[in-house]
Scaffold this active site. Structure first.
Site, PDB file in Angstrom:
ATOM      1  N   THR A 123      -0.922   0.718   7.015  1.00  0.00           N
ATOM      2  CA  THR A 123      -0.563  -0.313   6.042  1.00  0.00           C
ATOM      3  C   THR A 123      -0.395  -1.626   6.803  1.00  0.00           C
ATOM      4  OG1 THR A 123       1.016  -0.982   4.318  1.00  0.00           O
ATOM      5  CG2 THR A 123       1.905   0.310   6.129  1.00  0.00           C
ATOM      6  N   GLY A 124      -0.479  -2.720   6.071  1.00  0.00           N
ATOM      7  CA  GLY A 124      -0.411  -4.029   6.723  1.00  0.00           C
ATOM      8  C   GLY A 124      -1.720  -4.777   6.566  1.00  0.00           C
TER       9      GLY A 124
ATOM     10  N   GLY B 129      -5.093  -5.528   6.469  1.00  0.00           N
ATOM     11  CA  GLY B 129      -6.249  -4.635   6.514  1.00  0.00           C
ATOM     12  C   GLY B 129      -7.340  -5.094   7.459  1.00  0.00           C
TER      13      GLY B 129
ATOM     14  N   THR C   4       0.857  -1.179   0.000  1.00  0.00           N
ATOM     15  CA  THR C   4       0.000   0.000   0.000  1.00  0.00           C
ATOM     16  C   THR C   4       0.887   1.220   0.000  1.00  0.00           C
ATOM     17  OG1 THR C   4      -1.830  -0.984   1.223  1.00  0.00           O
ATOM     18  CG2 THR C   4      -1.577   1.370   1.469  1.00  0.00           C
TER      19      THR C   4
ATOM     20  N   ARG D 274     -12.679  -9.242  -1.985  1.00  0.00           N
ATOM     21  CA  ARG D 274     -12.105  -8.811  -0.709  1.00  0.00           C
ATOM     22  C   ARG D 274     -11.747  -7.314  -0.766  1.00  0.00           C
ATOM     23  NH1 ARG D 274      -7.116  -6.336   1.325  1.00  0.00           N
ATOM     24  NH2 ARG D 274      -6.794  -7.105   3.426  1.00  0.00           N
TER      25      ARG D 274
ATOM     26  N   GLY E 152      -9.931  -4.318   1.754  1.00  0.00           N
ATOM     27  CA  GLY E 152      -9.170  -4.133   2.988  1.00  0.00           C
ATOM     28  C   GLY E 152      -9.523  -2.842   3.699  1.00  0.00           C
ATOM     29  N   ASP E 153      -8.593  -2.370   4.501  1.00  0.00           N
ATOM     30  CA  ASP E 153      -8.819  -1.154   5.291  1.00  0.00           C
ATOM     31  C   ASP E 153      -8.623   0.136   4.484  1.00  0.00           C
ATOM     32  OD1 ASP E 153      -6.067  -1.957   5.076  1.00  0.00           O
ATOM     33  OD2 ASP E 153      -5.566  -0.348   6.484  1.00  0.00           O
TER      34      ASP E 153
HETATM   35  N1  ASP Z   1      -3.689  -2.570   4.199  1.00  0.00           N
HETATM   36  C1  ASP Z   1      -3.776  -3.114   2.873  1.00  0.00           C
HETATM   37  C2  ASP Z   1      -4.930  -4.062   2.819  1.00  0.00           C
HETATM   38  O1  ASP Z   1      -5.052  -4.894   3.702  1.00  0.00           O
HETATM   39  C3  ASP Z   1      -2.555  -3.806   2.423  1.00  0.00           C
HETATM   40  C4  ASP Z   1      -1.235  -3.295   2.921  1.00  0.00           C
HETATM   41  O2  ASP Z   1      -1.122  -2.187   3.386  1.00  0.00           O
HETATM   42  O3  ASP Z   1      -0.257  -3.994   2.836  1.00  0.00           O
HETATM   43  O4  ASP Z   1      -5.672  -4.033   1.871  1.00  0.00           O
END
Ligand code: ASP
Length: 344
Positions: free
Chosen positions: A256-257, A259, A205, A233, A235-236
């Site tokens: 990030t990470g 979601g 992200t 799907r 995410g956040d």
């Molecule tokens: N947060 C993002 C999601 O889960 C992905 C990411 O930031 O790595 O869609």
């Protein structure tokens, strides 16, 4: 207003004396550091350059955070823009959100074949009575606004990754896959390549928050989410309050990470509220990451969750669940990459 000696000492005691002092002294009697832009991961360095073209000329934070992340959407990376890894059915689906200093916000999710989801999110914000459009409707809206419907073909590298992934078809999160450079501080298990050759499940992200010369904050976030995710799907990143939140009285935060685990704790909004209570950006990020760690218990070992935060004074900070997260900062003093503190 000029910066007096007392204020300069306040700033030095915060450990941020290396920055140029510009602008006014705010209500808390701290000199404000502006303009400034910060963005997630190594890709943030290039993205910040795009944002800086706007901010350095006195442009708005809103324009800057749109222009900035468009740079990453144009690059072929593992998981931002149309060159990214597809879902398990072989389609690239994109999520993005944007928020300005007046609580205006817009987002798109599950959007296909459009090159700049961040700009569609901005049009949702500015041209519709809604906050969020998804899927076919979001695509229809984008086309009606003059965005080109791209081919839908996978990039060469995504195609390779997908074919590789199909051999096993497993979902296995790999943390810190967003990181493009390895550093000597990172242990081997965190030295993940930008794209996994075995095509395993991964994330990426670009999230950005900025404070402009007028003292206004804005934020943006754009992603393909999780490579090889279930079709549909989301995410956040396109969820206002989870992946992104801006409150011009307090600060701006982007995540990030994993979601799903950012959504669970209403992450970005939670960090902003902690800053409102007087926490520093880093402490505010840390408290929400620690909450994720508590909730996930032993499963916290398998996920990465990270926040970056910028407050109204231009102070910034971050926190990550695991080692290996970094973020890029651009000010009048130049550009740098910062290793994030982490929990485990
Ligand atoms: N947060 C993002 C999601 O889960 C992905 C990411 O930031 O790595 O869609």
């Amino acid at each position: 207003m000029s910066i007096n000696r007392r204020n300069f000492i306040n700033l030095s005691s915060l450990g941020i004396a290396g920055f140029s002092l510009q602008g006014f002294v705010n209500k808390q009697n701290l000199p404000t550091l502006k303009p400034i832009v910060i963005a997630t991961w190594d890709a943030g360095l290039n993205a910040n350059k795009g944002a800086w073209e706007v901010l350095s000329k006195g442009g708005s934070a809103l324009d800057a955070v749109e222009k900035g992340v468009m740079v990453t959407e144009d690059e072929i990376s593992c998981c931002v823009g149309l060159g990214a890894n597809p879902d398990r059915d072989g389609h690239v689906t994109l999520d993005a959100s944007i928020m300005d200093h007046e609580f205006n916000c817009g987002s798109v999710a599950f959007l296909e074949r459009i090159k700049h989801p961040i700009s569609v999110a901005r049009r949702v914000m500015e041209k519709t009575p809604h906050v969020m459009l998804v899927g076919e409707g979001a695509q229809q809206f984008a086309v009606s606004e003059g965005f080109t419907l791209e081919s839908g073909n996978l990039s060469e590298s995504a195609d390779k990754s997908y074919k590789q992934w199909l051999k096993k078809s497993t979902y296995k999160p790999v943390i810190n896959v967003e990181r493009k450079t390895s550093t000597s501080q990172l242990e081997d298990k965190f030295k993940a390549p930008a794209r996994l050759s075995n095509g395993e499940w991964n994330h990426d992200t670009i999230g950005m928050v900025a404070l402009d010369a007028n003292g206004n904050l804005s934020g943006s976030c754009t992603t393909s989410g999780a490579g090889f995710k279930l079709r549909g799907r989301v995410g956040d990143s396109p969820i206002i309050g989870a992946g992104l939140y801006v409150d011009n009285e307090v600060g701006a935060v982007v995540a990030t990470g994993q979601g799903e685990d950012v959504i669970r704790v209403a992450g970005a909004s939670a960090v902003v509220e902690l800053m409102r209570q007087g926490k520093s950006p880093q402490d505010a990020c840390r408290l929400v990451v620690e909450k994720v760690r508590r909730i996930k218990k032993e499963k916290a070992a398998d996920i990465q969750v990270c926040f970056i935060a910028l407050n109204k004074n231009g102070e910034h900070g971050s926190y990550a669940l695991h080692k290996g997260f970094n973020y890029a900062v651009q000010t009048n003093d130049g550009s740098k990459l910062i290793e994030s503190p982490f929990s485990v």
